[in-house]
Design an enzyme around this catalytic site. Structure first.
Site, PDB file in Angstrom:
ATOM      1  N   THR A 185       6.801  16.674  -2.060  1.00 23.04           N
ATOM      2  CA  THR A 185       7.754  16.065  -2.996  1.00 23.04           C
ATOM      3  C   THR A 185       9.139  16.598  -2.659  1.00 23.04           C
ATOM      4  OG1 THR A 185       6.060  15.902  -4.718  1.00 23.04           O
ATOM      5  CG2 THR A 185       8.363  15.708  -5.410  1.00 23.04           C
ATOM      6  N   LYS A 195       7.180   8.966  -7.352  1.00 18.72           N
ATOM      7  CA  LYS A 195       6.631  10.273  -7.725  1.00 18.72           C
ATOM      8  C   LYS A 195       7.582  11.009  -8.665  1.00 18.72           C
ATOM      9  CE  LYS A 195       4.138  14.079  -7.636  1.00 18.72           C
ATOM     10  NZ  LYS A 195       3.922  14.898  -6.443  1.00 18.72           N
ATOM     11  N   LYS A 248       9.060   6.554 -38.300  1.00 22.24           N
ATOM     12  CA  LYS A 248       8.585   7.166 -39.546  1.00 22.24           C
ATOM     13  C   LYS A 248       8.019   8.562 -39.285  1.00 22.24           C
ATOM     14  CE  LYS A 248       4.579   5.859 -41.134  1.00 22.24           C
ATOM     15  NZ  LYS A 248       3.782   7.123 -41.035  1.00 22.24           N
TER      16      LYS A 248
END
Length: 285
Positions: free
Chosen positions: A95, A170, A246
Site C-alpha cells: 500500500t 485500497k 435521532k
C-alpha cells in the site's frame, strides 16, 4: 496466461509469506526472494524455488512485490526491470502512493514490462486461506491475462481501473476501516463513562454487525451524487437518516450528561444526510 506461467515473489513478511505459500501450489511454481534468508526457508519446504537475488526472480512471468514503502518498491522494480523479459507483469501489493505505480508503468511501457498495483485486503489469516480481496490497477488486457493466476491466491479479484486505481480503491477502503476504529474509541469512552461493560458492548457489536453487515451493507451506489426521489435507495436512506440523527442526538445528549466529548459523533450527526445523499431535515420531535 496458462497454468504453466511462472510466478515470482519478493518480500516475505506478514502478508508476503502466506501469499507466496499459496502460490507454491500453483502449477507453474513460484520463485521467492527476501533479504532475510530465514524468511525463505519455510517456503522451500512448501516447494518454492529460492532466488539468490532480486534479479534471479526476473525469470518469472508474473512477479509479485510486497515491501515496506514507495522507496523500496522503486528500488526492487529498478533491480528487476533490466533483467525482465518483454511481457513480464510486475504486481505491486504494497500500500503506497497511488502515483507510484502509474509512474513506473509509464516508465517501463516502452520495454513491454507491465506494472500493475494490486493491494490486498483481508489480513494474513485470509491470505493463508486464499480468501483475500485484491484491487487491481492495470490495463484491461493485462488484467485479463493475470486474473487466473490471481484467483489462485485471492477469492475476490476486482479490476479497479488503470495502474494506480488499485491503490486508490485500497485507500478508500482503509479510510473506512480506520475512521471506524476512531469511532470505536469514542464508543468505548461513552460506554465506560456511562458505567457499561466494554466486553459486553463488543459482543453486541460483533453479533449485530453479522446481522446488519455494517457499513458495507449500504454501499450499493453507482456514484456519489445526491439521490433523486425515484432512486431505489432514496426512501431507505431517508429512513436511515432519520434514525441515525435521532440516535446520534441521543448519544450526544448522554455524552454531555456524563462529561464525555465525542467529536466524531458530532461530525457524523452534521454530515450523515450529506453522506447518504439525501435531504437534511431537523430531527422530528
Amino acid at each position: 496466461m496458462s497454468d504453466e506461467v511462472k510466478l515470482g515473489y519478493i518480500g516475505l513478511g506478514n502478508m508476503g509469506a502466506p501469499m507466496a505459500t499459496r502460490m507454491a501450489e500453483w502449477p507453474g511454481g513460484v520463485t521467492v526472494y527476501d533479504i532475510r534468508a530465514e524468511a525463505m526457508t519455510p517456503l522451500a519446504e512448501k516447494g518454492a524455488r529460492l532466488a539468490d537475488s532480486v534479479a534471479d526472480v526476473a525469470k518469472a512471468e508474473i512477479i509479485h512485490i510486497t515491501v515496506l514503502d514507495d522507496a523500496q518498491v522503486r528500488e526492487v522494480v529498478g533491480e528487476l526491470s533490466p533483467h525482465a523479459k518483454p511481457g513480464t507483469v510486475i504486481a505491486i501489493h504494497s500500500t503506497i502512493k497511488d502515483t507510484t505505480a502509474a509512474e513506473l508503468a509509464t516508465e517501463l511501457r516502452s520495454q513491454d514490462i507491465h506494472i500493475v498495483d494490486a493491494p490486498v485486503s483481508g489480513g494474513a489469516p485470509a491470505a493463508a486461506r486464499g480468501e483475500l480481496a485484491t484491487m487491481v490497477g492495470a490495463d484491461r488486457e493485462v488484467y485479463e491475462r493475470i486474473k487466473p493466476a490471481f484467483k489462485h491466491w485471492a477469492a475476490m479479484v476486482v479490476h479497479a481501473g488503470e495502474p494506480g486505481a488499485g491503490t486508490r480503491m485500497k485507500l478508500a477502503r482503509n479510510m473506512l476501516t480506520f475512521t471506524g476504529f476512531a469511532a470505536v474509541g469514542e464508543a468505548w469512552k461513552l460506554a465506560d463513562a456511562a458505567g457499561l461493560n466494554l466486553q459486553d458492548l463488543g459482543n453486541v457489536v460483533r453479533y449485530t454487525d453479522k446481522l446488519t453487515g455494517g457499513p458495507g451493507s449500504i454501499m450499493y451506489r453507482d456514484d456519489a451524487k445526491d439521490l433523486a426521489p425515484e432512486h431505489f435507495l432514496h426512501d431507505p436512506f431517508m429512513h436511515t437518516r432519520g434514525l441515525g440523527e435521532k440516535d446520534l442526538g441521543l448519544a450526544l445528549a448522554l455524552a454531555e450528561s456524563v462529561g464525555v466529548d465525542l467529536p466524531l459523533a458530532r461530525l457524523a450527526l452534521d454530515r450523515l444526510a450529506a453522506g447518504l445523499g439525501v435531504p437534511h431535515t431537523e430531527k422530528e420531535a
